[in-house]
Design an enzyme around this catalytic site. Structure first.
Site, PDB file in Angstrom:
ATOM      1  N   TYR A   1       0.796  -1.195   0.224  1.00 20.21           N
ATOM      2  CA  TYR A   1      -0.025   0.045  -0.267  1.00 20.21           C
ATOM      3  C   TYR A   1       0.555   1.700  -0.225  1.00 20.21           C
ATOM      4  O   TYR A   1       0.794   1.856   0.525  1.00 20.21           O
ATOM      5  CB  TYR A   1      -0.712   0.516   1.093  1.00 20.21           C
ATOM      6  CG  TYR A   1      -1.347  -1.794   1.414  1.00 20.21           C
ATOM      7  CD1 TYR A   1      -2.343  -1.792   0.596  1.00 20.21           C
ATOM      8  CD2 TYR A   1      -2.118  -1.571   2.806  1.00 20.21           C
ATOM      9  CE1 TYR A   1      -2.945  -3.355   0.504  1.00 20.21           C
ATOM     10  CE2 TYR A   1      -2.754  -2.895   2.801  1.00 20.21           C
ATOM     11  CZ  TYR A   1      -3.019  -3.813   2.586  1.00 20.21           C
ATOM     12  OH  TYR A   1      -4.151  -4.522   2.486  1.00 20.21           O
TER      13      TYR A   1
ATOM     14  N   HIS B   1       1.782 -11.591   2.821  1.00 23.80           N
ATOM     15  CA  HIS B   1       0.182 -10.197   1.515  1.00 23.80           C
ATOM     16  C   HIS B   1      -0.005 -11.487   0.316  1.00 23.80           C
ATOM     17  O   HIS B   1       0.610 -12.241  -0.570  1.00 23.80           O
ATOM     18  CB  HIS B   1       0.596 -10.065   1.419  1.00 23.80           C
ATOM     19  CG  HIS B   1      -0.445  -8.672   1.134  1.00 23.80           C
ATOM     20  ND1 HIS B   1      -0.117  -6.777   0.967  1.00 23.80           N
ATOM     21  CD2 HIS B   1      -1.674  -8.820   0.877  1.00 23.80           C
ATOM     22  CE1 HIS B   1      -1.049  -6.420   0.735  1.00 23.80           C
ATOM     23  NE2 HIS B   1      -2.044  -7.618   1.050  1.00 23.80           N
TER      24      HIS B   1
END
Length: 349
Positions: free
Chosen positions: A40, A108
């Site tokens: 992000y 992730h």
């Protein structure tokens, strides 16, 4: 509190969006866990700088909040699950947050790499637990069957289960597969905690529709689902309510519902402004049974669901789900067709 609001994927102006007032308001409301990822970009940098600012650090110590971040995903089509990169990524996150430890580190989007790669990455993260630099190890991703399978493999091959699993967009008004298909299987794999993120299904379940960031219109919802969601938003508005608020209330109730023998659950919401923090907190507080004695007087007390509120929302919930119709429990395809999990990239044509 999800950190993706400070990513270029969702907001091109991530660096200039006010962050300190948002964190202060979240902490004040009892939202004391922050979940983010190096993927992000530049969320970790923005959050780390803000948490070190005296406006926050003079009021809240490191022990007052949880930090959760991730490893393995670098860009939209770039993954590195090698032990060397896992180590580098964790150390970099520690530096960005200017802290000696991270509360949770997830692998992730595990569906994009092989099962063996994830197990090896989890084993590497356990090294950081042994060193006192990470407290809990987890995996995150979208396909529930992949999460269950990898959790089971970690338990079998490493001799202990992962502590925590994060799934997104599948405990919402539109899709409840995490509860109906995931929790029991994850419990059997030894998972103690499950985080459900994206209660609005990355912006689908709101009047404004899906967000547009630097990646353009990347949302995986097909046109039929988008239209149904827009019609649902109009329906809720015609009844004096808001689809996002209703969806948040639904998700809070779902994650607050405790079932003996199944993992505990937590909800990750993604407010990007003080007003959105207020909205998230209001949605959570609106479904609480206020007759239950509280310790803190904020969201740290957890939520005991007010059954009368469930009944008040029942007609709207059923109306929305009726409008969604064939799209109820529709799940996106992840990874996309043609992705090579062994190579961690798109296969050659």
């Amino acid at each position: 509190m999800g950190g993706a609001a400070w990513s270029h994927q969702l907001n091109p102006d991530a660096e200039t969006r006010p962050i300190i007032p948002v964190i202060l308001k979240a902490f004040e409301k009892g939202i004391r866990t922050i979940d983010t990822s190096p993927y992000y970009e530049p969320s970790e940098k923005i959050l780390g700088k803000a948490l070190a600012d005296s406006a926050i650090s003079t009021t809240y110590s490191r022990a007052d909040y949880f930090l959760m971040t991730k490893v393995g995903r670098i860009a939209s089509e770039e993954f590195n699950y090698s032990p060397a990169w896992i180590r580098e990524s964790v150390e970099r996150s520690l530096q960005r947050f200017q802290t000696g430890y991270l509360d949770v580190v997830f692998c992730h989007d595990v569906e994009f790499v092989s099962d063996d790669a994830v197990v090896a990455a989890v084993a590497t993260l356990w090294e950081f637990v042994a060193a006192g630099k990470v407290r809990y190890v987890g995996i995150s991703g979208y396909p529930i069957d992949k999460l269950v399978r990898v959790a089971r493999l970690c338990k079998e091959k490493l001799g202990k289960p992962v502590d925590i699993v994060q799934n997104w967009g599948q405990l919402t008004l539109q899709n409840t597969k995490l509860r109906t298909q995931g929790l029991e299987a994850l419990a059997r794999a030894g998972v103690a905690m499950v985080c459900s993120s994206s209660p609005l299904n990355i912006g689908l379940l709101r009047a404004q529709g899906v967000p547009i960031g630097n990646l353009g219109d990347w949302h995986p919802a097909p046109p039929g689902l988008r239209l149904a969601a827009a019609n649902a938003a109009t329906y809720v508005s015609s009844h004096g309510d808001d689809l996002a608020s209703l969806a948040l209330r639904f998700a809070v109730r779902e994650t607050a519902t405790k079932t003996p023998g199944l993992p505990s659950m937590a909800l990750i919401m993604g407010p990007g402004s003080v007003a959105e923090v207020e909205s998230c907190a209001a949605a959570a507080n609106s479904v609480r049974d206020l007759r239950v004695q509280a310790r803190y007087g904020d969201l740290r007390d957890g939520v005991v669901v007010d059954e009368e509120g469930v009944e008040r929302d029942r007609e709207l919930v059923e109306g929305v789900r009726g409008i969604l119709g064939e799209w109820i429990d529709y799940s996106f395809v992840s990874p996309p067709e043609g992705w090579d999990v062994e190579a961690g990239k798109m296969g050659s044509v």
